[in-house]
Write an enzyme that holds these catalytic residues in place. Sequence first.
Site, PDB file in Angstrom:
ATOM      1  N   SER A 166       0.891  -1.505   0.036  1.00  0.00           N
ATOM      2  CA  SER A 166       0.065   0.001  -0.017  1.00  0.00           C
ATOM      3  C   SER A 166       0.810   1.403   0.043  1.00  0.00           C
ATOM      4  O   SER A 166       1.742   1.496  -1.085  1.00  0.00           O
ATOM      5  CB  SER A 166      -0.997  -0.100   1.313  1.00  0.00           C
ATOM      6  OG  SER A 166      -2.047   0.931   1.111  1.00  0.00           O
TER       7      SER A 166
ATOM      8  N   ASP B  54      -9.637  -3.306  -5.738  1.00  0.00           N
ATOM      9  CA  ASP B  54      -9.130  -2.768  -4.662  1.00  0.00           C
ATOM     10  C   ASP B  54      -9.719  -1.180  -4.479  1.00  0.00           C
ATOM     11  O   ASP B  54      -9.904  -0.709  -5.447  1.00  0.00           O
ATOM     12  CB  ASP B  54      -7.446  -2.637  -5.082  1.00  0.00           C
ATOM     13  CG  ASP B  54      -6.805  -2.302  -3.681  1.00  0.00           C
ATOM     14  OD1 ASP B  54      -7.494  -1.346  -2.824  1.00  0.00           O
ATOM     15  OD2 ASP B  54      -5.691  -2.545  -3.660  1.00  0.00           O
TER      16      ASP B  54
ATOM     17  N   HIS C  25      -8.179  -4.634  -1.685  1.00  0.00           N
ATOM     18  CA  HIS C  25      -6.845  -4.163  -0.996  1.00  0.00           C
ATOM     19  C   HIS C  25      -6.258  -5.332   0.111  1.00  0.00           C
ATOM     20  O   HIS C  25      -5.142  -5.494   0.348  1.00  0.00           O
ATOM     21  CB  HIS C  25      -7.080  -3.020  -0.291  1.00  0.00           C
ATOM     22  CG  HIS C  25      -5.865  -2.131  -0.170  1.00  0.00           C
ATOM     23  ND1 HIS C  25      -5.068  -1.887  -0.892  1.00  0.00           N
ATOM     24  CD2 HIS C  25      -5.377  -1.847   1.277  1.00  0.00           C
ATOM     25  CE1 HIS C  25      -4.183  -0.923  -0.474  1.00  0.00           C
ATOM     26  NE2 HIS C  25      -3.991  -1.073   1.013  1.00  0.00           N
TER      27      HIS C  25
END
Length: 707
Positions: A559, A644, A679
């Site tokens: 991330s 995501d 995600h």
Amino acid sequence: MSRYNIQSLLFICFSLITNVACKMEISSPSADKIPQELIKHLDTRIDNYYWLNDKENPKVIDYLNKENNYTNNKLEPTEKLQKELFNEMKARIKEDDSSVPYFYNDYWYIKKFKKGKDYPIYTRRYKSLESTEEVLLDVNKLAKGHSFYNLGGISVSPDNKKLAYSADTISRRLYTTYFLNIESGKLYSEKIDNTTGSLTWANDNKTVFYSKKDLTTLRVNKIYKHKLETDPKSDELIYEEKDESFAVGVSKSKSEEFLFLNSRSTLTSEVRFLNANNPDGEFKIFNKKTSGHEYSVSHFKDNFYIITNKDNAKNFKLMKSSLNVTNEKSWDNVIDHRKNVLLEGIEIFNDFLVVVERDSGLVKMNIKKWDKSDNYYLPIDGETYSLSPGTNIDFKSKKLRYSYSSLNTPTSIIDFHMETKSFEIKKKQEVIDDKFDESNYITERLWAKSHDNTKVAISIIRHKKTELNQNTPLLLYGYGSYGITLDPYFSSVRLSLLDRGFVYAVAHIRGSEYLGRDWYEDGKLLNKKNTFLDFIYSANHLIKNNYTSSEHIYAMGGSAGGLLMGAVLNLEPELFKGIIAAVPFVDVMTTMLDESIPLTTLEYDEWGNPNNKEYYDYMLSYSPYDNVQNKNYTNLLVTTGLHDSQVQYWEPAKWVAKLREYNKSDNIILLHTNMETGHSGASGRFEALKEVAMEYAFLIGLEKNIF
């Protein structure tokens, strides 16, 4: 596809002599280049891969599938290893496991897993652990027929008769909320779509408050009130946050007397409160928002307790107010601000106040008696541990429940008797592995000097048989954003690397709050490059001190940590032998200039607003996608999820396409897109291990030079 002559094709498809089928090696995909002009501040950027941001375009899906096929082909030599890794990781996990019971409102609550099942089962027992078990939710049954299933939240009404739960089946973090009559086992007719997954009951047992997202930006901007057995379409909008840099949520005090409506941005907070017995009343502002003022509120007896950074208390302090006058002019100090100690949270009991703080990078718990007759710290040894409060619901309790683990110590749930200062281990994570022994692993904390002589901590673990030298493989992990601190914790999965001779290290770089609020502020906005340089200097420190070498050091981040990987790759493309960038935020400029993309406006206080030229120029100078050049890039594995919601899939997809175009080395650049998740990756406790096995196999494969 590479071209072969007929004779080569006949040979590669099948070998009559060895009777072994051979797999044709395919060449890396090449994405079409369709120039897109992006203009800001009279500056023009050309994005040749902008078209990849349309997942409704069949060509985009086709390209992602080709990338997956290529990745599978390149990793084919590790297929046996991946299965081996997956099986050993899974084998270490106790399949028939359960949580430590906690008592709440006449019931003992327990979450359990059954052998062979991916999802938890939520149960409770009335008053005694010897009572008949009552199954509230079996998530395995709920997940049937779904390739992805994530339970967002579960909440029982105050009268113990109703249950609300939410589920996301797309991995977009948009949840549908359902209501269950516990006594009959039947669902209520209504359901609420597109919620955040959490909700809060009022004390009347029929009113719930919940939050919703803007479906375009996914910003949590609205709070609604729902009455059970009514049409959700008629739900009352209680509050809408119009400021696009803020998000909202609703919670309940530990005392269960108040509902809190929280609105916050990265740097500013505003709280509203309402008596939980009066759900149809109006929320009252606790203290009006002031730019830069962050605060949170707890209730105990006749006071509200406020953790606040007012009056330049960067590391926060604790104050209190009466229930009737709550503006900051009326607040009184309870714990003063400390320059070198970060106040992270509190746990309130009738006789004790527990202060969770961070000093010199380490979490500590200061236990104080309200009558001032005792004041001491929870005894904790070592420098590579993770410590956090557990479930502490009862004000009357004289026991503090907390969670503890270290890099070599499995997680324990412990009850600490605050009067007698004795410990009671309620549960210690079982590692199903005859070879595992905590004493077989060595942990330590080092300090590296960064580019400006700032000292950066590195937490390290290795097997005692692993010799430290230039040939030792080492994986360095980093994050460094949003003030999120990665404390060193135990991972049974990680043993698969350690037992194969890898050293594992975490660089506690700026951008976290490892050394307090200044540590965070020195790694954000116009100081963001400190984060990248801290990581690079940490790696060089390990190399200089003979822990490893550039031929055997690897890096990983996800991330915002994926942004770290991208920036480091551009700055030092050959420092690491390989890098794993998971769901990486790498197209900083285009994303932060597009307010329609989820989360963009909420991020201005973290990265800067590029509509301001000063921030635009600075962000452009490190944005990984915009700074790809003709360089010898190292081996790279990039992972993403098609759905995501935090970092859109096209960022890593575009980045990989551009890296391939500019890369001057023969090193492999791989993109793996999970076409069914978002995600957080795959749902289910075992399915996710397959992705970890792939990542570890990539590292081990590089170390063994099998690609």
